[in-house]
Design a protein around this motif. Structure first.
Motif: not given
Length: 459
Positions: A430-446
């Motif tokens: 799924k290319r996501e961190i399970v159950g952690d919206r904040e951490a998911n936002g850190l999978l891509v650097r601006p």
């Protein structure tokens, strides 16, 4: 398909040769047969970019068509060295923008030796331009960059070898075969990895004008633009999270990748980490000087620790990994390995790194430009041969981009765990961190404009 010509006499002299022959079988000799000269480009002409290129020149017939670097002085020096070392004696074309280099030349292979924050864009653009890629580790600075690199390699059917050459290190190949695979360790349920080298640059230089020979804007590229305080080359850029992932991203990736290879491990089930700047607080560096990370598997924990201060727990293995089995222990590094059996009756086994100074005298004559890692030279040569063999056969190399991504992303996720203060569970499907919206936002650097972050669904 290609068949790659290697200088027969030189090739057959070295340890690299015997390992290549044992790895490739009869095909090891087929690699020597002449075919065509490989068209090669290099992006990033600093220390390791040149070192990788010169190892390739040692084992294959290449024509280095072009070099690219944002430092004109560094690139000019590299061009002179290349003209002296490649068979044609020609000086490659020089570029300050890798996109122009890719547009104006047709390459079989492009080597990428730039800082970490450039690896993703340059790898993907090179793949799209039709070339196979040898990219240095770590492959990315965020997880989605790595996902996009894997997607591009698969979509365009190109071979991408990552510079995690421990998998091609002679004494570590021996340790895997004759210690781990042979079952001498028994059941392995704990692994320790470490780096206690004092490699964190803790300086505090003043701001200064950007020199005319450096395109600092292009050097920075998609990363944040730091005020210029001196040439970023070698160790200075690595001391900032803007361009990489600290000691964990730089050094753990090697050891963790090697452990995964030896034990046939995929993605960790869970990753957690703690650490920070505990001791060396006086300089500008913003990477951790102390960090521990835990990579969890079923029935197995892999633990990483680094300190850039103090002394190592084992002076013989300051950067290393240790496999603990119920029948014995294996200490291993880039320099040696030691097997210590359980009980008094077992036989200890020690092996040292392989050098090939007599077989490749230029290994000794290039101590300063670039400064060669003599212990890594045989490994890099074998790594290049594996890369060429994968291109020839249309297979995946030993350090395929997907394996490099798993090792790199795991280290990045450890840093995200340290930042958030929580364990990370990553779902690669799924290319996501399970159950952690904040951490998911850190999978891509601006990304800094106008650079656009690669999307694995749109490469």
């Amino acid at each position: 398909m290609h068949s790659f010509n290697i200088n027969r006499r030189r090739f057959l002299q070295g340890t690299t040769a015997s390992l290549a022959l044992s790895t490739f079988g009869a095909r090891g000799l087929d690699l020597i047969n002449p075919a065509k000269t490989l068209r090669v480009g290099l992006i990033g002409t600093g220390w390791y970019g040149k070192s990788d290129l010169f190892r390739l020149i040692q084992v294959a017939p290449v024509e280095v068509l072009a070099l690219c670097d944002v430092d004109k002085n560094m690139m000019a020096g590299a061009a002179k060295l290349v003209s002296q070392r490649q068979k044609s004696g020609k000086t490659p074309r020089l570029y300050g923008d890798y996109r122009k280099m890719l547009a104006e030349n047709e390459f079989d292979i492009v080597l990428i030796g730039t800082p970490d924050h450039w690896h993703a864009l340059q790898t993907i653009d090179t793949i799209k331009a039709g070339a196979n890629v040898y990219v240095q580790k770590p492959i990315s600075v965020d997880v989605m960059e790595g996902e996009a690199m894997v997607a591009a390699a698969r979509k365009y059917n190109k071979v991408v070898q990552v510079g995690t050459q421990r998998k091609s290190t002679p004494h570590l190949i021996d340790a895997k075969k004759n210690i781990v695979d042979a079952g001498l360790l028994g059941k392995i349920s704990h692994v320790e990895m470490c780096c206690y080298i004092h490699m964190r640059n803790n300086a505090n230089p003043p701001l200064q004008p950007v020199p005319d020979f450096l395109d600092y804007e292009m050097w920075t590229g998609p990363a944040p633009l730091r005020p210029y305080d001196g040439l970023p080359h070698v160790r200075w850029w690595r001391t900032f999270m803007e361009y990489g992932n600290g000691i964990t991203g730089d050094m753990c990736v090697h050891m963790f990748d090697t452990v995964r290879w030896m034990l046939k491990l995929g993605w960790p089930k869970r990753i957690s980490s703690t650490g920070g700047i505990y001791v060396q607080k006086e300089g500008k560096s913003n990477i951790s000087d102390t960090q521990s990370a835990l990579f969890e598997y079923d029935g197995l924990n892999c633990v990483w620790q680094h300190r850039t201060w103090g002394t190592p727990n084992n002076p013989n293995y300051p950067w290393s990994f240790t496999l603990y089995g119920d029948k014995g222990t294996l200490w291993a590094s880039t320099m040696a390995y030691d097997f210590i059996p359980e009980g008094k009756d077992g036989q200890k086994i020690h092996k040292d790194v392989v050098y090939e100074k007599e077989k490749y005298p230029e290994d000794v004559t290039e101590p300063t430009e670039p400064k060669i890692e003599l212990n890594a030279a045989p490994a890099t040569r074998l790594h290049m041969l594996n890369f060429l063999d994968a291109i020839d056969k249309g297979t995946r190399p030993v350090a395929d981009i997907e394996e490099g991504h798993i090792s790199t992303a795991s280290c990045i996720l450890a840093n995200l765990s340290m930042k958030t203060g929580r364990p990370i569970v990553y779902d690669p499907q799924k290319r996501e961190i399970v159950g952690d919206r904040e951490a998911n936002g850190l999978l891509v650097r601006p990304y800094r404009q106008p650079w656009v972050h690669p999307d694995p669904t749109k490469v």
